[in-house]
Write a protein that holds these residues in place. Structure first.
Motif, short mmCIF file in Angstrom:
data_model
loop_
_atom_site.label_atom_id
_atom_site.label_comp_id
_atom_site.label_asym_id
_atom_site.label_seq_id
_atom_site.Cartn_x
_atom_site.Cartn_y
_atom_site.Cartn_z
N UNK A 2 0.79 -1.22 0.00
CA UNK A 2 0.00 0.00 0.00
C UNK A 2 0.82 1.27 0.00
N UNK A 3 1.94 1.28 0.73
CA UNK A 3 2.77 2.49 0.81
C UNK A 3 3.87 2.49 -0.25
N UNK A 4 3.92 1.46 -1.07
CA UNK A 4 4.91 1.39 -2.14
C UNK A 4 4.44 2.21 -3.34
N UNK A 5 5.38 2.53 -4.22
CA UNK A 5 5.03 3.23 -5.46
C UNK A 5 4.04 2.38 -6.25
N UNK A 6 3.08 3.05 -6.89
CA UNK A 6 2.03 2.29 -7.57
C UNK A 6 2.55 1.47 -8.76
N UNK A 7 3.76 1.74 -9.23
CA UNK A 7 4.34 0.90 -10.27
C UNK A 7 4.58 -0.53 -9.79
N UNK A 8 4.61 -0.71 -8.47
CA UNK A 8 4.82 -2.06 -7.92
C UNK A 8 3.63 -2.97 -8.16
N UNK A 9 2.55 -2.46 -8.74
CA UNK A 9 1.40 -3.31 -9.07
C UNK A 9 1.80 -4.40 -10.06
#
Length: 290
Positions: A274-281
């Motif tokens: 959740x707190x990671x950069x959204x590119x980690x999706x």
């Protein structure tokens, strides 16, 4: 024109910096390190949103969630406690139509004018001052704050005359962004599964018809061997996707792709991203857990 800026996170800090180049700015954020950074550049740091709002001609609020907006505006020592009658409040947070409309009614009851002005373009365009503002406001009220908005945006789109109209267009925008971001991760991981070098694939397809802003902006971060800096967190898309689905249910819209993307971001959040950069999706498309 005296400007107050409440909420100087990843988006708000560079926006406030741009405004500071032309107008005196008073800033407030619960994270005092952020306000100290702006104070070092000439802003005035306040100890509360109420203090920041006193004497302001324009109050800009840029927070992440509906709960944060309510607290910033109407909580103890919120903007309401220091808001001068006749000032204009610019709601730049993406909080959904109902939340913005309710906040607008309450602020107008205090004698303020209100511009509903969520933005799109992400942290990268906040840094360059090239955001797009999706505005819901009476045209004359919007015109009164264009000198401020022009400092953070390259385009101001009037989306309707009501507070909430800008939010509605932002929901359409976020539906597309969430689907595009999920598709970018799926496609680049698909390239890996085919035995291709995804960096070469990205370079090959990015200039063409299959490209999108999300592919161009997030793709390199998805493929980086280093942990990317958090430009926009997964939790933001969890929040925005939930707002999209709530509006879809209320309006009767059919949104299967948005539902799939929302489920993907929710799962990423549940897995600690959740707190990671959204590119980690992109990790949601990998067979091995991370």
């Amino acid at each position: 024109m005296k400007v107050t800026f409440v909420g100087v996170g990843a988006m708000g800090l560079p926006m406030a910096r741009h405004i500071l180049r032309r107008f005196p700015v008073t800033v407030f954020d619960p994270d005092s390190a952020r306000t100290a950074e702006l104070a070092a550049q000439g802003a005035t740091a306040a100890v509360s949103a109420a203090e920041a709002a006193r004497g302001a001609d324009v109050v800009v609020v840029m927070v992440a969630t509906p709960a944060q907006l309510d607290r910033a505006l109407f909580g103890d020592d919120g903007v309401h406690a220091g808001l001068p009658a006749g000032s204009t409040v610019i709601l730049m947070s993406s909080v959904g139509t109902d939340c913005a409309a309710d906040a607008g009614r309450r602020l107008e009851a205090l004698g303020a004018k209100v511009v509903d002005a969520p933005v799109t373009g992400g942290a990268s365009r906040a840094e360059t001052g090239e955001l797009t503002v999706l505005a819901g406001a009476a045209p004359d009220v919007l015109d009164g704050v264009r000198p401020v908005l022009n400092l953070v945006a390259s385009r101001i789109a009037l989306c309707g005359g009501r507070v909430g109209d800008g939010q509605a267009v932002k929901l359409v925008n976020q539906l597309l962004c969430s689907v595009h971001l999920a598709a970018a991760g799926e496609a680049l991981q698909f390239a890996r599964a085919l035995g291709l070098d995804p960096v070469q694939v990205l370079a090959a397809i990015e200039p063409g018809a299959a490209s999108s802003f999300m592919l161009s902006d997030r793709g390199p971060r998805m493929l980086s061997t280093d942990t990317p800096p958090v430009r926009s967190a997964v939790d933001i898309f969890v929040k925005d996707s939930s707002l999209v689905l709530a509006a879809a249910r209320k309006s009767g819209a059919v949104t299967p792709l948005a539902e799939q993307a929302a489920a993907l971001f929710a799962r990423a959040g549940d897995q600690g991203l959740g707190r990671h950069d959204d590119s980690s999706v992109i990790r949601m498309f990998q067979k091995e857990p991370h």
